[in-house]
Design an enzyme around this catalytic site. Sequence first.
Site, PDB file in Angstrom:
ATOM      1  N   GLY A  11       6.081  23.360 -20.682  1.00 38.17           N
ATOM      2  CA  GLY A  11       5.582  22.702 -19.479  1.00 38.17           C
ATOM      3  C   GLY A  11       4.281  21.957 -19.652  1.00 38.17           C
ATOM      4  O   GLY A  11       3.507  21.798 -18.711  1.00 38.17           O
ATOM      5  N   ASN A  13       4.084  18.852 -20.141  1.00 36.32           N
ATOM      6  CA  ASN A  13       4.250  17.620 -19.356  1.00 36.32           C
ATOM      7  C   ASN A  13       4.047  17.922 -17.869  1.00 36.32           C
ATOM      8  O   ASN A  13       3.445  17.145 -17.140  1.00 36.32           O
ATOM      9  CB  ASN A  13       5.633  17.024 -19.608  1.00 36.32           C
ATOM     10  CG  ASN A  13       5.678  16.273 -20.926  1.00 36.32           C
ATOM     11  OD1 ASN A  13       5.062  15.241 -21.074  1.00 36.32           O
ATOM     12  ND2 ASN A  13       6.376  16.833 -21.893  1.00 36.32           N
ATOM     13  N   LEU A  88      16.338  20.510 -20.495  1.00 40.40           N
ATOM     14  CA  LEU A  88      17.336  20.265 -21.540  1.00 40.40           C
ATOM     15  C   LEU A  88      18.775  20.332 -21.056  1.00 40.40           C
ATOM     16  O   LEU A  88      19.677  20.649 -21.811  1.00 40.40           O
ATOM     17  CB  LEU A  88      17.117  21.266 -22.683  1.00 40.40           C
ATOM     18  CG  LEU A  88      15.740  21.145 -23.349  1.00 40.40           C
ATOM     19  CD1 LEU A  88      15.581  22.210 -24.430  1.00 40.40           C
ATOM     20  CD2 LEU A  88      15.533  19.761 -23.930  1.00 40.40           C
ATOM     21  N   LYS A  89      18.988  20.060 -19.776  1.00 43.46           N
ATOM     22  CA  LYS A  89      20.361  20.095 -19.277  1.00 43.46           C
ATOM     23  C   LYS A  89      20.748  18.717 -18.735  1.00 43.46           C
ATOM     24  O   LYS A  89      19.899  17.978 -18.256  1.00 43.46           O
ATOM     25  CB  LYS A  89      20.463  21.140 -18.133  1.00 43.46           C
ATOM     26  CG  LYS A  89      20.375  22.575 -18.630  1.00 43.46           C
ATOM     27  CD  LYS A  89      21.641  22.946 -19.363  1.00 43.46           C
ATOM     28  CE  LYS A  89      21.476  24.258 -20.107  1.00 43.46           C
ATOM     29  NZ  LYS A  89      22.615  24.523 -21.016  1.00 43.46           N
ATOM     30  N   HIS A 107      11.160  11.355 -23.103  1.00 46.49           N
ATOM     31  CA  HIS A 107      11.830  11.701 -24.357  1.00 46.49           C
ATOM     32  C   HIS A 107      10.885  11.367 -25.510  1.00 46.49           C
ATOM     33  O   HIS A 107      10.254  10.299 -25.500  1.00 46.49           O
ATOM     34  CB  HIS A 107      13.156  10.929 -24.494  1.00 46.49           C
ATOM     35  CG  HIS A 107      13.893  11.257 -25.751  1.00 46.49           C
ATOM     36  ND1 HIS A 107      14.604  12.430 -25.907  1.00 46.49           N
ATOM     37  CD2 HIS A 107      13.989  10.595 -26.920  1.00 46.49           C
ATOM     38  CE1 HIS A 107      15.107  12.461 -27.137  1.00 46.49           C
ATOM     39  NE2 HIS A 107      14.750  11.355 -27.766  1.00 46.49           N
ATOM     40  N   GLU A 177       3.363  11.183 -24.797  1.00 48.35           N
ATOM     41  CA  GLU A 177       4.244  11.569 -23.684  1.00 48.35           C
ATOM     42  C   GLU A 177       3.429  11.794 -22.425  1.00 48.35           C
ATOM     43  O   GLU A 177       3.774  11.318 -21.333  1.00 48.35           O
ATOM     44  CB  GLU A 177       4.983  12.867 -24.000  1.00 48.35           C
ATOM     45  CG  GLU A 177       6.065  12.751 -25.024  1.00 48.35           C
ATOM     46  CD  GLU A 177       6.667  14.097 -25.299  1.00 48.35           C
ATOM     47  OE1 GLU A 177       7.087  14.786 -24.340  1.00 48.35           O
ATOM     48  OE2 GLU A 177       6.714  14.480 -26.473  1.00 48.35           O
TER      49      GLU A 177
HETATM   50  C1  GRF Z   1       8.831  18.472 -25.840  1.00 43.22           C
HETATM   51  O1  GRF Z   1       9.563  18.434 -27.040  1.00 43.22           O
HETATM   52  C2  GRF Z   1       8.742  17.125 -25.281  1.00 43.22           C
HETATM   53  O2  GRF Z   1       8.769  16.173 -26.305  1.00 43.22           O
HETATM   54  C3  GRF Z   1       9.971  16.994 -24.458  1.00 43.22           C
HETATM   55  O3  GRF Z   1      10.288  18.281 -24.011  1.00 43.22           O
HETATM   56  C4  GRF Z   1       9.649  19.239 -24.860  1.00 43.22           C
HETATM   57  C5  GRF Z   1       8.873  20.229 -24.088  1.00 43.22           C
HETATM   58  O4  GRF Z   1       7.832  19.603 -23.442  1.00 43.22           O
HETATM   59  N1  GRF Z   1       9.730  16.091 -23.378  1.00 43.22           N
HETATM   60  P1  GRF Z   1       6.896  20.486 -22.452  1.00 43.22           P
HETATM   61  O5  GRF Z   1       5.700  20.901 -23.268  1.00 43.22           O
HETATM   62  O6  GRF Z   1       7.725  21.680 -22.020  1.00 43.22           O
HETATM   63  O7  GRF Z   1       6.539  19.582 -21.331  1.00 43.22           O
END
Ligand code: GRF
Length: 207
Positions: A11, A13, A88-89, A107, A177
């Site tokens: 998390g 992001n 991831l779904k 991504h 990102e």
């Molecule tokens: C990371 O690999 C990022 O590149 C992708 O999702 C994964 C987890 O990101 N967007 P986060 O730290 O859980 O936001």
Amino acid sequence: KKIAVLISGSGTNLQVIIDAILQKKLNAEIKIVISNNKDAYGLVRAEKQGIKNMFISTRDLTCEEYSEKLLEIFNKEEIDFVVLAGFLKILSKDLVMQYKNRIINIHPSLIPSFCGKGYYGIKVHEKAIEYGVKVTGATVHFVDENADTGPIIEQRAVDVDDFDTAKSLQQKVLVIEHEILVSSLKKLCNDELKVIGRRVIKKGDKD
Ligand code: GRF
């Protein structure tokens, strides 16, 4: 604007969105954080911030059934935009249609390179190193019914140095990102984006 953030992992992001809102850089409210992984640290980040969060297991549920659950929550919370932040779904066609150009995904590569089924997390960077690309980066795009194929909102590149490993590259790209996710979300919340075919342009620009 009311946003929902979907996560599966640490998390980071999600955290940058929380921080941007706190710093008044983003005029939005995270109404809910949903994870398909009960151990996602992102749920702890939400909890610490007093943001409603929930774990919804995908076990015994089809993609459509899971998406239906999400849709019920989005409607109840009157969600304007959905952010897939390390989620991831795949979402169902129905959900993607109902939220056309209102779901964004981050991504960790320059799409259309190193993306699609099986390309997530550190794997993306291992493939980039293995291929020998000299630049890689991150992409924010609208979500359509496939993986990583929707119209691109923003991209930013980083150099791949000779000494880079998949791990060091992942760290470099993660910084990017975080930057482009916030800037893309800002444009979305300020209604500055227009989609013409596959192209996403800033409103007010000549087409
Ligand atoms: C990371 O690999 C990022 O590149 C992708 O999702 C994964 C987890 O990101 N967007 P986060 O730290 O859980 O936001």
